[in-house]
Design a protein around this motif. Sequence first.
Motif, PDB file in Angstrom:
ATOM      1  N   UNK A   1       0.864  -1.189   0.000  1.00  0.00           N
ATOM      2  CA  UNK A   1       0.000   0.000   0.000  1.00  0.00           C
ATOM      3  C   UNK A   1       0.898   1.234   0.000  1.00  0.00           C
ATOM      4  N   UNK A   2       1.035   1.858  -1.177  1.00  0.00           N
ATOM      5  CA  UNK A   2       1.950   2.973  -1.287  1.00  0.00           C
ATOM      6  C   UNK A   2       3.378   2.515  -1.042  1.00  0.00           C
ATOM      7  N   UNK A   3       4.053   3.124  -0.069  1.00  0.00           N
ATOM      8  CA  UNK A   3       5.427   2.744   0.251  1.00  0.00           C
ATOM      9  C   UNK A   3       5.501   1.716   1.372  1.00  0.00           C
ATOM     10  N   UNK A   4       4.363   1.304   1.880  1.00  0.00           N
ATOM     11  CA  UNK A   4       4.330   0.375   3.017  1.00  0.00           C
ATOM     12  C   UNK A   4       3.947  -1.023   2.560  1.00  0.00           C
ATOM     13  N   UNK A   5       4.550  -2.025   3.195  1.00  0.00           N
ATOM     14  CA  UNK A   5       4.288  -3.418   2.843  1.00  0.00           C
ATOM     15  C   UNK A   5       4.061  -4.221   4.119  1.00  0.00           C
ATOM     16  N   UNK A   6       3.110  -5.135   4.069  1.00  0.00           N
ATOM     17  CA  UNK A   6       2.847  -6.039   5.187  1.00  0.00           C
ATOM     18  C   UNK A   6       2.661  -7.459   4.687  1.00  0.00           C
TER      19      UNK A   6
ATOM     20  N   UNK B   1      -4.391  -0.975  -3.560  1.00  0.00           N
ATOM     21  CA  UNK B   1      -3.644  -2.036  -2.891  1.00  0.00           C
ATOM     22  C   UNK B   1      -3.210  -3.099  -3.898  1.00  0.00           C
ATOM     23  N   UNK B   2      -2.030  -3.646  -3.673  1.00  0.00           N
ATOM     24  CA  UNK B   2      -1.534  -4.773  -4.470  1.00  0.00           C
ATOM     25  C   UNK B   2      -1.411  -5.970  -3.549  1.00  0.00           C
TER      26      UNK B   2
END
Length: 365
Positions: free
Chosen positions: A201-206, A227-228
Amino acid sequence: MIAALALLTACGLPRSGPSKKEIYSGAVEHGGNAAIIYVNEHVTRTANFSPSYGFSQSFRNSSAIGADEIRPGDVLGLSIWENVDDGLLTSLGTSSTQLQEIQVDSGGYIFVPYAGRIQASGNTPDELRQIITEKLSDQTPDPQVTVARVAGDGATVSVMGKVVSQGVFPIERPTRTLSAMLAKAGGVAIEPEISVITVKRGSETGKVWLTDLYSSPTNDIALRPGDIILVEEDQRSFTALGALGGQTRVPLGNEMISAVEAIAMVGGLSSNLADPTGVFIMRDEPPSVASKVLGKQVNGTQRIAYVLDLTRPNGLFLARDFLIRDEDTVYVTEAPYVQWQKTIGAITGGLNSANTVSNLTDGNN
């Protein structure tokens, strides 16, 4: 005889890897770059840091988007009824006009004849209906308007990887959460136990295990437009080398595997070769863990070789409690007598071969 032994030792006999003595010679105190640490209860508690997957609070705190909220890219369908025979939009003999497939532009606007350019994004279909009705009321008596959100292309997510059906899917009322969107894509196409779900999500990954997604409601995050979602097979593994029943790369899966279990997974210690006092787990420790293990503050990643002596009274218990991590190398040294046995075998084998040649020569003469 002694000279022959020294010669063979110098030449080097075949073996499965370095000896325990050779590994110790590479320790920091001998000028090497690896710390040699005997495993005890303190080390086990300190080194059992297990990085886990999970979503940050920013992911978990995101509320579900309004499924009916209009966004840029959405496609709308409008129906307009007028209470006159010859209205603004209706032709003679008809009372309604259908305006289908009106796409909300990138700025969030649509154009409706006689109502002008209207901001649609941010409104629900009912709110947009009221806006259009007010705009037309000044030009035609008591207009009736309906607005339908035909497609949710303005609020979409991309689902890729090991799923039954990859694609771009709209966030709709039934698919506003991660688990629901995965179901929309047909579910995962690999074993659930080894499935890892990544959300960018944007520059954040979980990341989260699929099994943890379904077992913990907090991991079933609300999706946001753009979201990817990537589904892939877990790649975590350890490598087993040395005097073991097998030498291979072993997937970890999502289980917590101890040193004893890791050894058992490759066939256990080789009864003919292994030195049970020389079981090494070699890894690169992050500074936060290395500082606690070494008892001093260190900067940067540290190479540590943990030593398990299975012959000690609590050796097997410590090995049972010591957890294996991703990219660990489990190495078991050969027993000292093995090299001696190989040396003797090489000498006696060589002498037997020489005697055989001599006997053959004598027989021919």
